[in-house]
Enzyme design. Sequence first.
Site, PDB file in Angstrom:
ATOM      1  N   LEU A 265      38.943 -11.060  -8.128  1.00  0.00           N
ATOM      2  CA  LEU A 265      39.393 -11.955  -9.220  1.00  0.00           C
ATOM      3  C   LEU A 265      38.409 -11.901 -10.521  1.00  0.00           C
ATOM      4  CD1 LEU A 265      39.403 -15.421  -7.160  1.00  0.00           C
ATOM      5  CD2 LEU A 265      41.378 -14.118  -8.033  1.00  0.00           C
ATOM      6  N   CYS A 266      37.375 -11.472 -10.512  1.00  0.00           N
ATOM      7  CA  CYS A 266      36.813 -11.097 -11.804  1.00  0.00           C
ATOM      8  C   CYS A 266      37.304 -10.021 -12.866  1.00  0.00           C
ATOM      9  CB  CYS A 266      35.474 -10.686 -11.681  1.00  0.00           C
ATOM     10  SG  CYS A 266      35.077  -9.213 -10.628  1.00  0.00           S
ATOM     11  N   THR A 267      38.123  -8.966 -12.074  1.00  0.00           N
ATOM     12  CA  THR A 267      38.693  -8.061 -12.556  1.00  0.00           C
ATOM     13  C   THR A 267      40.006  -8.892 -13.185  1.00  0.00           C
ATOM     14  OG1 THR A 267      38.188  -6.282 -11.269  1.00  0.00           O
ATOM     15  CG2 THR A 267      40.379  -5.677 -12.434  1.00  0.00           C
TER      16      THR A 267
END
Lengths: 449, 523
Positions: free
Chosen positions: A210-212
Amino acid sequence: MADSTAHVSRSRDLDKLLLRPGHLVGPTFEPGPELRDDLRKFATVLVVGAGGLGCELLKDLALSGFKNLEVIDMDRIEVSNLNRQFLFRLQDVGKPKAEVAAKRVMERVSGVNIVPHFCRIEDKDIEFYNHFNIIALGLDSIEARSYINAVACSFLEYDSDDKPLEETIKPMVDGGTEGFKGHARVIIPGVTPCFECTIWLFPPQVKFPLCTLAETPRTAAHCIEYAHLIKWDEVHSGKAFDPDDPEHMKWVYSEAVKRAELFGIPGVTYSLTQGVVKNIIPAIASTNAIISAACALETLKIVSGCSKTLSNYLTYNGAEGLHTKVTEFVKDMDCLICGPGVLIELDTSVTLQKFMDQLQEHPKLLLSKASVKHREKNLYIQAPPVLEELTRSNLNLPLFDLMGKIRKDIVHVTGSTTKNDKKTSCLRKLRVVFKGIDGATDMDTAGGA
Amino acid sequence: MAEPKTKYDRQLRIWGEQGQEALEKASICLLNCGPTGSETLKNLVLGGIGSITVIDGSKVELGDLGNNFMVDESSIGQSKAKCVCASLQELNDAVKAKFIEEYPEALIETNPSFFSQFTLVIATQLVEDSMIKLDRICREANVMLIFARSYGLTGFVRISLKEHAVIESKPDHFLDDLRLNNPWPELRGFAETIDLNVSDPVVHKHTPYVVILVKMAEQWTKSHDGKLPSTREEKKEFKDLLKSKMIAMDEDNYKEAIEASFKVFAPRGISSNLQQIIDDSRADVDSSSSNFWVMVASLKEFIANEGGGEAPLEGSIPDMTSSTEHYVNLQKIYQAKAEADFLVIEQRVRNILKKIGRDPDSISKANIKSFSKNARKLTVCRYRLLEEEFNSPIQPELQKYLTDEDYSVAVGFYILLRAVDRFAANYNSFPGQFDGGMDEDISRLKTTAVSLLSDLGCNGSTLTEDLINEMCRFGAAELHAVAAFIGGIASQEVIKLITKQFVPMSGTFIFNGIDHKSQLLSL
């Protein structure tokens, strides 16, 4: 003898294999007109899935001497099916696949009877699956394969030497394709590895962190998944995303385009958006035909013994030249699914409710929302409410009493379990043994736990 | 009316609009429409092939209803070609379907020029004599040809054409073109602008591995006489050096760099496969050369000159841990280099065309671009004439197959599939085709196979009794499931040949329906 009529018979070609003795055949092969007639009269095959593989399987089996077929599929026909699911026409779009497929094959091949089941595979009672001689799987999901595999393996019983009992073996053939690649396999529960023994052949799908998506998008797919998984929920609070709603898909696409422009990332198209969001697997007619044909041929060979069988896994790749490979995988002796069953030792006083609580905590099972069945009798059923109410009173009774006070027996439990952080429906076979009954249990615990 | 795009969505994701367009332009001829032929065409009609012409002289019999899905009760006594053609048309009204009620053998004998109108001919269930004649006809007319045959639990598929050049071979596993072992000035320049020793941990863990490897390789060469790591010890040392640059355990970019370090160690220059193609005599082009070979000639010049031993850059990079900014910039650098290489190739193509007396613009920009991008993956397939293979198979291969256990059943079927045709030529029926006289047929087939083996120079080689017995038991039966398998493969090869994408099979595919240990034989 059928000699004089063989060349004018409808089974002209198949008779050569079924009526003549052979050298490279199965151990049970007994050639003759009786074999051909038995195949027609008594053999029943279930085809699971009426999609790319299922359509082919129905046709292939109908033309391989089988007359009693059933097919189960919960889907309706879509336009994008038409490039390979050859039993469907444009005017069939929206109709149940199983029903149209059955009708088309029956129209073309006279004498064949195909019963369609337009429903989820979990909607059928387990016993439904027991009356088939063999089950042919034309599926595109790991979860569905796992489920049917568990059902077929649940019928398997072992003798006191832990040898599978021949009459309880429910063979399966399984096919799968992706683009120019595919596999066909034969599963003889208790003899060859079941789907779960070799589950590692299907690695779980990799998801983007999700951080990407939120902070460092780099590809078009990252932008699409951002719109699909993050932005949608931000904007449409509470409204679920529906991948089959074109308005929803268009919204995700336009948000993905905006994000891609913001970061200078090329390549977001509507087609890619659909592909990423729906995890579309490319599919073509030829690969489905090849894999289904291999499965249908194995079905014929397993049921009739007219030749040796695939042992036990065929991989196929037609993208770079042409490669086929047969691998003989081995059974996982400790398999939860096709092994003799997870051993559960209980005191005779344990109630059904307590038993179900144990299943939820059992490290190998983690089975919640259990429905419990012993032999033909439903001890507890979660749904529908009418049946739940009918069986609710059993919860406070000792399981020992509910099972007719026998010392040990097989119990089937359906419910849901967690696999790769995902809830899936499952079926488990349990060997329930009651402690403190005459004829101590020591020997039965071997190999259990 | 549904958009055709939606209908073909699942296959467009494989071969794209261009591939689809090629299919829709193609005109296919099918010889014999038993189940093998019908199933082959079924898969092509579903995919939207341009036109089909079904040729079969026989009438539908009751027996055909048991193995062919494209006929039914109402077809009995009618032309098989007509009935199959009508059933196929039902599958896709975008396809132009027609039929000719004639025996293919007769057409081959009396009207060889008939075949030159087609893009590709699919010849099913032909015997050897007709196959050899048709092969010569199609080779001369430059028409692609695929043979397919189902026979009991065996069968074969064989492509025949002079040469098939593939630009978009789309291999599954192919080393990406990052040039980490040979970076060009712009890539090196970009790497220089980035400091690996940056103290901000967020920036440190978002430096793309391509940059890490370019910089570390440069650092290495400076202290190693300009050489990259080559021995096992050096490679390990290089990886340890990478590891020492990590400032936290969770730096995915450094893990990727260590995993991809083999790309730094890889030898420079082109593959032996590509070397073979540029060394091919066809790369010496003249006015009769095909576009493909003109482009190969330009590639050869490029490699020797601007490329410095390398092919043009492909221009795409895989996803990797990186900040968006670095990744997008890196992407632009690779794309710019690929574009520059393409422009050189294009100029060279135009010059060569002029030199050989062709219109310099006769090859489109798009074609040259695709060629330049895929230069490292070019594939050329060639197929022997069937007659050559049948008369003089490649001896070392044949001997290998006859003695290798993995191939013994497949090569046995290969010999027997030919032997049954000789048998049929002598005795007017296939062994075991009719009931009765099985023992005699078995011994006759054995004699025929032995004499065939001896003709092929394999005196003393024998086939197992089991296999000969099975072949007689098959009695030339065309089983539906086997036909669907063989037809599936044939249709897939047709698609690869027509779209000019993916690599078609080489040699002869021998189907083994007993245990599925099928093989490709290169004879």
